[in-house]
Design a protein around this motif. Structure first.
Motif, PDB file in Angstrom:
ATOM      1  N   ALA A  57       0.835  -1.207   0.000  1.00  0.00           N
ATOM      2  CA  ALA A  57       0.000   0.000   0.000  1.00  0.00           C
ATOM      3  C   ALA A  57       0.868   1.254   0.000  1.00  0.00           C
ATOM      4  O   ALA A  57       0.560   2.242  -0.680  1.00  0.00           O
ATOM      5  N   GLN A  58       1.966   1.218   0.742  1.00  0.00           N
ATOM      6  CA  GLN A  58       2.885   2.361   0.787  1.00  0.00           C
ATOM      7  C   GLN A  58       3.493   2.607  -0.599  1.00  0.00           C
ATOM      8  O   GLN A  58       3.566   3.751  -1.056  1.00  0.00           O
ATOM      9  N   ASN A  59       3.897   1.537  -1.277  1.00  0.00           N
ATOM     10  CA  ASN A  59       4.443   1.680  -2.625  1.00  0.00           C
ATOM     11  C   ASN A  59       3.400   2.176  -3.612  1.00  0.00           C
ATOM     12  O   ASN A  59       3.690   3.017  -4.472  1.00  0.00           O
ATOM     13  N   THR A  60       2.171   1.675  -3.489  1.00  0.00           N
ATOM     14  CA  THR A  60       1.087   2.126  -4.366  1.00  0.00           C
ATOM     15  C   THR A  60       0.820   3.607  -4.164  1.00  0.00           C
ATOM     16  O   THR A  60       0.667   4.366  -5.122  1.00  0.00           O
ATOM     17  N   GLU A  73       6.427  17.671  -9.069  1.00  0.00           N
ATOM     18  CA  GLU A  73       7.346  18.758  -9.416  1.00  0.00           C
ATOM     19  C   GLU A  73       7.530  19.795  -8.310  1.00  0.00           C
ATOM     20  O   GLU A  73       8.600  20.376  -8.178  1.00  0.00           O
ATOM     21  N   THR A  74       6.488  20.037  -7.514  1.00  0.00           N
ATOM     22  CA  THR A  74       6.579  21.147  -6.547  1.00  0.00           C
ATOM     23  C   THR A  74       6.444  20.739  -5.091  1.00  0.00           C
ATOM     24  O   THR A  74       6.615  21.570  -4.202  1.00  0.00           O
ATOM     25  N   ALA A  75       6.102  19.479  -4.838  1.00  0.00           N
ATOM     26  CA  ALA A  75       5.887  19.034  -3.459  1.00  0.00           C
ATOM     27  C   ALA A  75       6.912  17.970  -3.073  1.00  0.00           C
ATOM     28  O   ALA A  75       7.569  17.380  -3.935  1.00  0.00           O
ATOM     29  N   ASN A  76       7.023  17.767  -1.789  1.00  0.00           N
ATOM     30  CA  ASN A  76       7.872  16.713  -1.244  1.00  0.00           C
ATOM     31  C   ASN A  76       7.027  15.966  -0.222  1.00  0.00           C
ATOM     32  O   ASN A  76       6.909  16.399   0.918  1.00  0.00           O
ATOM     33  N   ILE A  77       6.398  14.874  -0.664  1.00  0.00           N
ATOM     34  CA  ILE A  77       5.457  14.170   0.200  1.00  0.00           C
ATOM     35  C   ILE A  77       5.912  12.728   0.384  1.00  0.00           C
ATOM     36  O   ILE A  77       6.222  12.036  -0.583  1.00  0.00           O
ATOM     37  N   GLU A  78       5.951  12.298   1.642  1.00  0.00           N
ATOM     38  CA  GLU A  78       6.295  10.916   1.980  1.00  0.00           C
ATOM     39  C   GLU A  78       5.069  10.238   2.563  1.00  0.00           C
ATOM     40  O   GLU A  78       4.292  10.861   3.295  1.00  0.00           O
ATOM     41  N   VAL A  79       4.907   8.960   2.246  1.00  0.00           N
ATOM     42  CA  VAL A  79       3.802   8.169   2.775  1.00  0.00           C
ATOM     43  C   VAL A  79       4.384   7.013   3.578  1.00  0.00           C
ATOM     44  O   VAL A  79       5.273   6.308   3.109  1.00  0.00           O
ATOM     45  N   THR A  80       3.888   6.846   4.791  1.00  0.00           N
ATOM     46  CA  THR A  80       4.254   5.701   5.623  1.00  0.00           C
ATOM     47  C   THR A  80       2.957   4.974   5.966  1.00  0.00           C
ATOM     48  O   THR A  80       1.990   5.611   6.396  1.00  0.00           O
ATOM     49  N   VAL A  81       2.928   3.663   5.756  1.00  0.00           N
ATOM     50  CA  VAL A  81       1.731   2.880   6.073  1.00  0.00           C
ATOM     51  C   VAL A  81       2.101   1.860   7.147  1.00  0.00           C
ATOM     52  O   VAL A  81       3.080   1.122   7.014  1.00  0.00           O
ATOM     53  N   TYR A  82       1.301   1.839   8.209  1.00  0.00           N
ATOM     54  CA  TYR A  82       1.517   0.902   9.311  1.00  0.00           C
ATOM     55  C   TYR A  82       0.159   0.405   9.780  1.00  0.00           C
ATOM     56  O   TYR A  82      -0.676   1.193  10.237  1.00  0.00           O
ATOM     57  N   ASN A 109      -8.088   1.189  -1.344  1.00  0.00           N
ATOM     58  CA  ASN A 109      -9.094   0.541  -0.497  1.00  0.00           C
ATOM     59  C   ASN A 109      -8.520  -0.025   0.793  1.00  0.00           C
ATOM     60  O   ASN A 109      -9.211  -0.090   1.809  1.00  0.00           O
ATOM     61  N   TYR A 110      -7.289  -0.432   0.792  1.00  0.00           N
ATOM     62  CA  TYR A 110      -6.667  -1.064   1.947  1.00  0.00           C
ATOM     63  C   TYR A 110      -6.526  -0.095   3.127  1.00  0.00           C
ATOM     64  O   TYR A 110      -6.596  -0.505   4.289  1.00  0.00           O
ATOM     65  N   ILE A 111      -6.347   1.189   2.838  1.00  0.00           N
ATOM     66  CA  ILE A 111      -6.103   2.191   3.880  1.00  0.00           C
ATOM     67  C   ILE A 111      -7.383   2.469   4.663  1.00  0.00           C
ATOM     68  O   ILE A 111      -8.403   2.833   4.104  1.00  0.00           O
ATOM     69  N   ASN A 112      -7.312   2.313   6.000  1.00  0.00           N
ATOM     70  CA  ASN A 112      -8.471   2.564   6.869  1.00  0.00           C
ATOM     71  C   ASN A 112      -8.510   3.989   7.419  1.00  0.00           C
ATOM     72  O   ASN A 112      -9.575   4.518   7.712  1.00  0.00           O
TER      73      ASN A 112
END
Length: 197
Positions: A57-60, A73-82, A109-112
């Motif tokens: 899910a994190q990779n998706t 191009e203009t943002a720096n966003i990181e996603v961590t899923v646990y 869909n996996y993210i609650n």
């Protein structure tokens, strides 16, 4: 049950590596990596399946955000899923961009649940990113030295000196982890994104 099956598979792979010819440095490193993975998987309160689903899910989510031209191009966003919970950190130029990023992650869909902690602003400098990594290492080291916090249950994310703590922990473990992180020199603030176990 799933963890035992995964451990059997990991050990089988390790045995094949050992028996598959000469034991050069690469094979020893591979077996060490397999052992470290087995210990990490077995100590995690999430099932092996949930760990894998979190990783996917994190990779998706990262792929989805990367496909958004304005964000890439203009943002720096990181996603961590646990444990099906997503934490969004970083910087974006506008509230509309922040909302767009959250909508992209929400489409999985996996993210609650989503903790959206993206700040409005320009992406931080490389020097700040390096400082954040150093802070995360300091926090991890102090948590590792504590008997009150299970290190394997906590993800430590540092973004522009803000510390975000995720994991599946008890109330006492959460309080202890926050207290440790809060007292590390250089930490601007600590934000809990825990699930209580």
């Amino acid at each position: 049950m799933a963890i035992k099956a995964l451990l059997r598979n990991i050990l089988a792979v390790g045995a094949v590596l050992i028996l598959s010819g000469s034991l050069n440095g690469c094979a020893v490193v591979a077996v060490g990596a397999v052992s470290a993975t087995a210990v990490s998987v077995s100590n995690d309160r999430r099932t092996a399946g949930t760990q894998l689903d979190d990783f996917n899910a994190q990779n998706t989510a990262s792929r989805l955000l990367g496909k958004q031209e304005n964000l890439s191009e203009t943002a720096n966003i990181e996603v961590t899923v646990y444990n099906k919970v997503a934490l969004l950190t970083g910087q974006a130029p506008s509230q509309a961009d922040i909302k767009q990023a959250e909508e992209q992650v929400r489409s999985i869909n996996y993210i609650n649940k989503i903790h959206n902690q993206i700040r409005i602003g320009q992406p931080i400098a490389t020097s700040s990113e390096l400082y954040d990594r150093w802070l995360a290492t300091k926090i991890r080291t102090k948590i590792l030295a504590s008997d009150n916090v299970p290190t394997s249950q906590i993800s430590i994310i540092v973004e522009d000196s803000e510390v975000f703590l995720m994991g599946l922990v008890t109330n006492q473990e959460a309080t202890a982890a926050v207290d440790i992180a809060r007292h590390v020199d250089g930490v601007a603030r600590v934000i809990r994104a825990f699930e209580i176990y």
